[in-house]
Write a protein that holds these residues in place. Structure first.
Motif, mmCIF file in Angstrom:
data_model
loop_
_atom_site.group_PDB
_atom_site.id
_atom_site.type_symbol
_atom_site.label_atom_id
_atom_site.label_comp_id
_atom_site.label_asym_id
_atom_site.label_seq_id
_atom_site.Cartn_x
_atom_site.Cartn_y
_atom_site.Cartn_z
ATOM 1 N N ASP B 145 6.884 1.619 -5.469
ATOM 2 C CA ASP B 145 5.652 0.845 -5.612
ATOM 3 C C ASP B 145 6.008 -0.626 -5.442
ATOM 4 O O ASP B 145 6.620 -1.230 -6.321
ATOM 5 N N GLU B 148 5.322 -3.451 -8.136
ATOM 6 C CA GLU B 148 6.262 -3.734 -9.230
ATOM 7 C C GLU B 148 7.310 -4.741 -8.796
ATOM 8 O O GLU B 148 7.743 -5.594 -9.575
ATOM 9 N N ILE B 149 7.733 -4.628 -7.524
ATOM 10 C CA ILE B 149 8.743 -5.542 -7.004
ATOM 11 C C ILE B 149 8.138 -6.934 -6.844
ATOM 12 O O ILE B 149 8.717 -7.937 -7.238
ATOM 13 N N GLU B 152 7.944 -9.160 -9.865
ATOM 14 C CA GLU B 152 9.182 -9.836 -10.261
ATOM 15 C C GLU B 152 9.551 -10.961 -9.306
ATOM 16 O O GLU B 152 10.177 -11.945 -9.687
#
Lengths: 129, 181
Positions: B145, B148-149, B152
Motif C-alpha cells: 500500500d 503507508e509509504i 512517511e
C-alpha cells in the motif's frame, strides 16, 4: 503490508532534505517512456526497467524517469523521449534493452543524443538549384 | 501481450489517464477452485453507460476519448481463451472496476509474468498516484500500500531511486513462493 522499514524511509527523507538545500530541485534530465497498450506490448516495461536500474546504479539524483501514453506511432514502439534541460527533446524509436542502455550512457550521462535511434535526423533537405 | 502482468500494467495506466489518484490491483490465485481473478479498480472519472456498452469493442472504441483503446479487448480475449471473461463496472465521477477471471490451470492461460516490474513501472511513472496491490495465492497473502509509504516520505517523491529500491525489495521478498509457474 510486509515490512518496508519506517526507519529506512526516514533515513532517505533526512538525507534528501539535506541535499535539497544544496540544489534547486530542478532535474537535469527527464526520460519519458511511452506506456500505451502498443508500447507495453512491444516491450516498454523492459526499457523502463533498464533506465530505472541505471539511475540507481549510477546514483544520479538529477534524472527523472516517468511515463506517458501512446504517441500515435504505434509501429515504432517502444519509444522514449529524453529531454535535457538545455536542449530540445529527442524522441527515440524501436528501443530494446541494449539501445536504452546506450542512450542512457551517451545521451543522459554524456549529453550527446544517439542519432542512430532517434525518430528523425535531417528529415528534409533543401534542394540546391 | 505476453503475460497477465502486462495486461494489468496496461489497464492500470488507463485508470491513471482517467484521472485516478488511487488504483487498487488485486490478484487472487486459487488452485483448489482452479480460478485466477484479477481486479483493477480506479477512482478516475469513470464512463457513462453508453460508452461502457461499447468499450470492449476494439473497432467501436474511439481513440479520441483516450479512456481505453485496444487494451481492454486484448485482456478480454486472453481471459476468454483461458475459460474465463472480463467484465467492467463503471460509474461516472466514481471510478471503474475491471475484473478478469480465468481457469487457473487452463492450458491457454497466460503466465502471471513479472508483477514486480509492473508495480515498479506504475509507481515510478506515476509518483502522485497511490497503489494498493494485493496478491492472494491460496492461503498466502501479500499487500503493498503506497499510501503507508507516502505518509512517511512526506515531500520526498515516491519515485526517488532509493524508495523504489526499497519497494522492489519488499515486492520481491513478499511475493516469494507465489505463482508456482
Amino acid at each position: 503490508m510486509a515490512k518496508i522499514s519506517i526507519d529506512d524511509l526516514k533515513k532517505i527523507k533526512e538525507r534528501e532534505r539535506s541535499k535539497m538545500v544544496l540544489r534547486d530541485g530542478e532535474f537535469r534530465v527527464k526520460i519519458t517512456v511511452h506506456m500505451g497498450t502498443c508500447g507495453i506490448a512491444a516491450g516498454a516495461r523492459d526499457v523502463m526497467s533498464v533506465f530505472r536500474d541505471l539511475i540507481a546504479a549510477k546514483g544520479t539524483h538529477d534524472v527523472i524517469l516517468t511515463n506517458s501514453g501512446c504517441a500515435g506511432l504505434c509501429s515504432k514502439e517502444p519509444m522514449a523521449t529524453v529531454e535535457l534541460s538545455d536542449q530540445p527533446p529527442v524522441k527515440y524509436v524501436l528501443l530494446d534493452r541494449e539501445k536504452a542502455a546506450r542512450i542512457f550512457e551517451e545521451h543522459v550521462m554524456g549529453g550527446k543524443a544517439v542519432e542512430d535511434y532517434a525518430l528523425a535526423r535531417g528529415s528534409e533537405t533543401t534542394a540546391s538549384g | 501481450m505476453e503475460d497477465i502482468s502486462l495486461h494489468i500494467l496496461d489497464v492500470a495506466e488507463n485508470g491513471i489517464k482517467a484521472g485516478a489518484d488511487l488504483v487498487k490491483i488485486t490478484v487472487e490465485e486459487n488452485t483448489q477452485t482452479d480460478r485466477l481473478v484479477v481486479t483493477i479498480e480506479d477512482n478516475g472519472r469513470g464512463m457513462d453507460a453508453d460508452f461502457l456498452a461499447r468499450v470492449l469493442d476494439p473497432f467501436v472504441t474511439t481513440r479520441t476519448t483516450r479512456k481505453v483503446g485496444l487494451g481492454l479487448s486484448l485482456f478480454q480475449q486472453s481471459a476468454q481463451e483461458a475459460g474465463g471473461d472480463l467484465t467492467i463496472a463503471s460509474t461516472p465521477g466514481v471510478g471503474t472496476t475491471v475484473t478478469a477471471f480465468m481457469s487457473y490451470r487452463h492450458i491457454d492461460r497466460k503466465p502471471m509474468g513479472n508483477m514486480v516490474e509492473t508495480m515498479l513501472t506504475l509507481i515510478e511513472g506515476n509518483p502522485d498516484c497511490d497503489f494498493v496491490y494485493t496478491h492472494i495465492s491460496n492461503d498466502k497473502r501479500y499487500v503493498l500500500d503506497t499510501r503507508e509509504i507516502r505518509c512517511e516520505l512526506e515531500e520526498i517523491p515516491m519515485n526517488h531511486p532509493e524508495v523504489t529500491g526499497l519497494i522492489r525489495d519488499n515486492l520481491v521478498s513478499g511475493l516469494q513462493g507465489f505463482s508456482a509457474e
